[in-house]
Design an enzyme around this catalytic site. Sequence first.
Site, PDB file in Angstrom:
ATOM      1  N   GLY A   1      31.423  15.280  -6.449  1.00 22.72           N
ATOM      2  CA  GLY A   1      30.045  15.110  -5.971  1.00 22.72           C
ATOM      3  C   GLY A   1      29.338  16.444  -5.867  1.00 22.72           C
ATOM      4  O   GLY A   1      29.688  17.417  -6.548  1.00 22.72           O
ATOM      5  N   SER A   2      28.349  16.462  -4.998  1.00 25.08           N
ATOM      6  CA  SER A   2      27.493  17.640  -4.894  1.00 25.08           C
ATOM      7  C   SER A   2      28.213  18.782  -4.183  1.00 25.08           C
ATOM      8  O   SER A   2      29.177  18.565  -3.452  1.00 25.08           O
ATOM      9  CB  SER A   2      26.238  17.280  -4.098  1.00 25.08           C
ATOM     10  OG  SER A   2      26.588  17.057  -2.752  1.00 25.08           O
TER      11      SER A   2
ATOM     12  N   ASP B   1       0.831  -1.197   0.000  1.00 30.28           N
ATOM     13  CA  ASP B   1       0.000   0.000   0.000  1.00 30.28           C
ATOM     14  C   ASP B   1       0.872   1.256   0.000  1.00 30.28           C
ATOM     15  O   ASP B   1       0.470   2.316  -0.447  1.00 30.28           O
ATOM     16  CB  ASP B   1      -0.780  -0.005   1.324  1.00 30.28           C
ATOM     17  CG  ASP B   1      -2.267   0.144   1.110  1.00 30.28           C
ATOM     18  OD1 ASP B   1      -2.701   0.205  -0.039  1.00 30.28           O
ATOM     19  OD2 ASP B   1      -2.969   0.203   2.133  1.00 30.28           O
TER      20      ASP B   1
ATOM     21  N   LEU C   1     -11.660   7.033   3.046  1.00 29.62           N
ATOM     22  CA  LEU C   1     -12.311   6.986   4.358  1.00 29.62           C
ATOM     23  C   LEU C   1     -12.956   5.623   4.540  1.00 29.62           C
ATOM     24  O   LEU C   1     -14.008   5.327   3.965  1.00 29.62           O
ATOM     25  CB  LEU C   1     -13.389   8.084   4.446  1.00 29.62           C
ATOM     26  CG  LEU C   1     -12.937   9.483   4.010  1.00 29.62           C
ATOM     27  CD1 LEU C   1     -14.106  10.460   4.047  1.00 29.62           C
ATOM     28  CD2 LEU C   1     -11.807   9.969   4.903  1.00 29.62           C
ATOM     29  N   GLY C   2     -12.270   4.769   5.282  1.00 30.28           N
ATOM     30  CA  GLY C   2     -12.806   3.435   5.566  1.00 30.28           C
ATOM     31  C   GLY C   2     -12.567   3.174   7.036  1.00 30.28           C
ATOM     32  O   GLY C   2     -12.651   4.096   7.860  1.00 30.28           O
ATOM     33  N   GLY C   3     -12.218   1.925   7.360  1.00 33.06           N
ATOM     34  CA  GLY C   3     -11.842   1.621   8.740  1.00 33.06           C
ATOM     35  C   GLY C   3     -10.675   2.510   9.153  1.00 33.06           C
ATOM     36  O   GLY C   3     -10.654   3.121  10.216  1.00 33.06           O
ATOM     37  N   GLY C   4      -9.678   2.592   8.285  1.00 34.93           N
ATOM     38  CA  GLY C   4      -8.610   3.587   8.428  1.00 34.93           C
ATOM     39  C   GLY C   4      -8.945   4.730   7.488  1.00 34.93           C
ATOM     40  O   GLY C   4      -9.762   4.567   6.583  1.00 34.93           O
TER      41      GLY C   4
HETATM   42  N1  LIG Z   1     -22.297   0.943   3.452  1.00 36.47           N
HETATM   43  C1  LIG Z   1     -21.222   0.651   4.175  1.00 36.47           C
HETATM   44  N2  LIG Z   1     -20.697  -0.585   4.151  1.00 36.47           N
HETATM   45  C2  LIG Z   1     -19.608  -0.893   4.897  1.00 36.47           C
HETATM   46  N3  LIG Z   1     -18.974   0.003   5.680  1.00 36.47           N
HETATM   47  C3  LIG Z   1     -19.464   1.225   5.745  1.00 36.47           C
HETATM   48  C4  LIG Z   1     -20.579   1.626   4.999  1.00 36.47           C
HETATM   49  N4  LIG Z   1     -20.790   2.915   5.254  1.00 36.47           N
HETATM   50  C5  LIG Z   1     -19.859   3.289   6.116  1.00 36.47           C
HETATM   51  N5  LIG Z   1     -19.065   2.280   6.441  1.00 36.47           N
HETATM   52  C6  LIG Z   1     -17.918   2.374   7.368  1.00 36.47           C
HETATM   53  O1  LIG Z   1     -16.697   1.894   6.753  1.00 36.47           O
HETATM   54  C7  LIG Z   1     -16.015   1.004   7.610  1.00 36.47           C
HETATM   55  C8  LIG Z   1     -15.429  -0.137   6.827  1.00 36.47           C
HETATM   56  O2  LIG Z   1     -14.541   0.343   5.840  1.00 36.47           O
HETATM   57  P1  LIG Z   1     -13.560  -0.633   5.116  1.00 36.47           P
HETATM   58  O3  LIG Z   1     -12.708   0.189   4.230  1.00 36.47           O
HETATM   59  O4  LIG Z   1     -14.268  -1.814   4.541  1.00 36.47           O
HETATM   60  O5  LIG Z   1     -12.720  -1.124   6.344  1.00 36.47           O
HETATM   61  P2  LIG Z   1     -11.274  -1.711   6.411  1.00 36.47           P
HETATM   62  O6  LIG Z   1     -10.514  -0.799   7.251  1.00 36.47           O
HETATM   63  O7  LIG Z   1     -11.431  -3.031   7.021  1.00 36.47           O
HETATM   64  O8  LIG Z   1     -10.730  -1.779   5.038  1.00 36.47           O
HETATM   65  C9  LIG Z   1     -17.058   0.511   8.592  1.00 36.47           C
HETATM   66  O9  LIG Z   1     -16.449   0.329   9.858  1.00 36.47           O
HETATM   67  C10 LIG Z   1     -18.078   1.620   8.632  1.00 36.47           C
HETATM   68  O10 LIG Z   1     -17.764   2.536   9.644  1.00 36.47           O
HETATM   69  C1  LIG Z   2      -3.891   1.611   6.147  1.00 36.32           C
HETATM   70  C2  LIG Z   2      -5.219   1.402   6.742  1.00 36.32           C
HETATM   71  O1  LIG Z   2      -5.562   2.039   7.696  1.00 36.32           O
HETATM   72  O2  LIG Z   2      -6.001   0.500   6.123  1.00 36.32           O
HETATM   73  P1  LIG Z   2      -7.518   0.201   6.468  1.00 36.32           P
HETATM   74  O3  LIG Z   2      -8.261   1.447   6.228  1.00 36.32           O
HETATM   75  O4  LIG Z   2      -7.899  -0.848   5.484  1.00 36.32           O
HETATM   76  O5  LIG Z   2      -7.567  -0.245   7.878  1.00 36.32           O
END
Ligand SMILES: Nc1ncnc2c1ncn2[C@@H]1O[C@H](COP(=O)(O)OP(=O)(O)O)[C@@H](O)[C@H]1O
Ligand SMILES: CC(=O)OP(=O)(O)O
Length: 867
Positions: free
Chosen positions: A608-609, A130, A191-194
């Site tokens: 060199g530099s 990543d 914007l996910g878990g991380g």
């Molecule tokens: N429709 C949805 N489906 C799954 N996760 C969602 C959704 N909407 C918001 N989320 C949020 O996204 C998070 C999961 O993101 P994801 O990227 O799958 O996680 P990971 O970090 O495991 O990769 C969940 O914890 C939740 O807070």
């Molecule tokens: C790098 C990282 O935080 O990954 P994820 O969002 O999948 O937990």
Amino acid sequence: MTTTRSPTTGPDPVVLVCDPGSSSLRLVLAGPEDKVVASRHIEQPPGSPAVAVAVDEFLNKVVARPVRAVGYRLVHGGPALTRPALVDDEVLRAVRAVAGLAPLHLPPTLDLLDDLRRRLPDVPHVVCPDTAFHRGLPVVAATLALPAPWREKYHLRRYGFHGLSYAWALRRTGDLLGRRPDGLHLVMAHLGGGASVTAVRDGRSVDTSMSMTPLDGVPMCTRSGAIDPGVLLWLLEDDRLTLREVTDGLYHRSGLLGLSGLSDDTRDLVVAADSGDEAACLALDHYTHRLCREIAAASASLDRLDALVLTGEIGWDQPEIRTVVCAGLGILGVQPPVRDRLDADGPVSAPDAPIPVLVIEPREDLELARETFAALDAREDRGAPRTSRREQPVPTATAVRHSPIASINPYNNEIMREFPPMPEQAVDHAVREAHQAFPSWRDTSVDERAALVGRAAQLMRERAEQLARLVTREMGKLIRHSRVEIDLSARILQYYADKAPVLLADDPLDFKDGSATIINDPLGVILGVQPWNFPVYQTVRFAAPNLVLGNTVLLKPASNTPQSALALEQLFADAGAPRGVYTTLLVPGREVYRVIESEVVRGASLTGSDRAGVSVGETAGRNVKKSVLELGGSDPFIVLDDDNLDRSVEAALVGRLHNMGQSCVSAKRMIVISEVFDRFVTALAERMRGLVPGDPVDEATTLAPVCSEQAAQTLVDQVRDALDKGATAVVGGGHADHPGAFVQPTVLVGVTPTMRAFREELFGPIAVVYRVQDDDEAVSLANDSPYGLGGAVFSSDIPRARAVASRIESGMVWINHPTSSEPELPFGGIKRSGYGRELSHLGIKEFANRKLIVTMGTDAPITDALG
Ligand SMILES: Nc1ncnc2c1ncn2[C@@H]1O[C@H](COP(=O)(O)OP(=O)(O)O)[C@@H](O)[C@H]1O
Ligand SMILES: CC(=O)OP(=O)(O)O
Ligand SMILES: [Mg+2]
């Protein structure tokens, strides 16, 4: 809970990809061209028992036919893995070494690897870091403001994460906007878990909110994001909390969960906030506030904002959060979304919004499949390499290395070999050995020493092709340029072997009262600090004269050309150099100063530099030791008339492109008399346009990479700066359309003193052409440089050319030929280009004690002495 998402059937199930996130695992069986054959999203943290069961089920029930490979998202590649890599013991060691930097991700990934390698032992397993997307972060963004020894010892730097997701979303953004990704300036938020926010400039990551670990930046579902480091110190002080408690708190109990005390899931929080839960409101408000802050900060790395791109499960599927974030970014021209839900990637902003806001479905899994296929293709193309190149767009390179001393092929970034830096004791031992070898080496005859150097010349001719290939693979120059380098190096060795007795002969003086002679004694141990651009030639031009003189030499090669250095050391050993006479020091730059300070080292020569030169000169000066410095150059290449214009253009091309422009005597500033200017520029641009990028080992290639993707980025930044300030690129102007460290051959006109290209050295295939009215203006522009190394003047009117040459402030001027180097011609400069001379009869005396011996008759009168 497990769900299966958006499968589209494809004919050929070929790779299995595993995408472990912090809160879920996605398994996909994928064919080429983004075809999903089957997939399972297991919304449980990888490593949990439920996930093991689901993996088992997926493999047993779904994966009915053989897979060609297994690809894994590797959240942290650490300093060693900056590209997708086939898994072997070394790769596993590298992953284990950084497992503690991503504790939510890497331990489960290692378990998964272990499990699947046992189940599928006959297929390649590929890890796709990543962090690779961010490997070319500019140094200024990658650096952490911590003490240098910590940074060096522990490789502390900003790595950046979510690269697979960003690579996918970047390509999709290009598709949606109908533009090439490598021209885009974007802020992207995953914007996910991380969660992280990244500034993308010309398709490359130039800053990102996560740094050494995926704990930094914006708050996340259960992670804190950036907090005051003083808070941590205080919590740990006096055992308020244990390290384990702090770790657990920051990774598992902070962020949205910590703020709300309710849930880490934004879907729950939106519902709770709607029903008036204050903590849920605070959690969402703080999250969106911090996101706005980070996005605005990222935009400061860009010249313009082509779009704001949101991805990750939350970016994609949580419209409430998008709305608040967009509303908070009015200052950037972002307007609130006009659409809520999307079925497919696209804009949520109004069609006429000044800044499009694009929402992209997160498909790390598909990016992973692409990279896994690419790694397989690369493996088939080249036997079985350890690393492979990403598809376009190729993120820029890295200063990140497992060891600071490594051979990395700039054509494909394959890490060929890494070397642990010599420990201090080993360096001290090498210095001692060089010192101990000195007296007997000094006392051998010049003829014996010359014979050794002659044998080295012979071996170099015998090993020419092997050495040339090594140089090309290590620093990327065209193979024919490497051959020229080896040939010149062999001739330098031969020159000193043949001429040493004459060059070192005693020098009798006219002295009325007796006989006076200067003899050339060696000084002792001399350190040579040599660069990467001509790893063999530069080393030989230092070592050959010093060895025949009777000095013993220590060689500190550039950290990216260690193998060439070791091949040379072997060559001298095979030629019969006694122990301690020629020694390579594989050490980081900072060791150089300790070596110079060593009592027994008598001098230092550096090519060199400017920066390294200043430090070496200063250290040598402080210790009253002789130094020779050959530093940068910005050589003028002056065309006075159009006699033989074709030849001048040919010379300009050779002068600028030899070694891909990475030479201190490259024709960096072309200064052309007005009447000839237009024709010269057109002809030069025409020739530059025709260059073909490719593998530099391939004879058909005419455009080689520069030495690293970092170097390529610097050149593109210098060119971009000039273009932004009004210069014109007659040809080129950016990255070449080829993966790796390639830069388009570029001809710039209209460069003015406010531009970086005017003052800085352009170390690559970039020609800057200036128009002047007459010879006086040519000379004054030529001299308007801090450097003074070489120069060239073209005219069939030789007296006129000589008059101009005599007024140029530099160490060397060639008339009717680009500045070059030959064994019998002195090489060196003035001003910021350094001092001292190498090669010729002058080079051999730089580290000689030119000792005066006066012999008087036993009956000569004793006079009062002066002095
Ligand atoms: N429709 C949805 N489906 C799954 N996760 C969602 C959704 N909407 C918001 N989320 C949020 O996204 C998070 C999961 O993101 P994801 O990227 O799958 O996680 P990971 O970090 O495991 O990769 C969940 O914890 C939740 O807070
Ligand atoms: C790098 C990282 O935080 O990954 P994820 O969002 O999948 O937990
Ligand atoms: Mg994820």
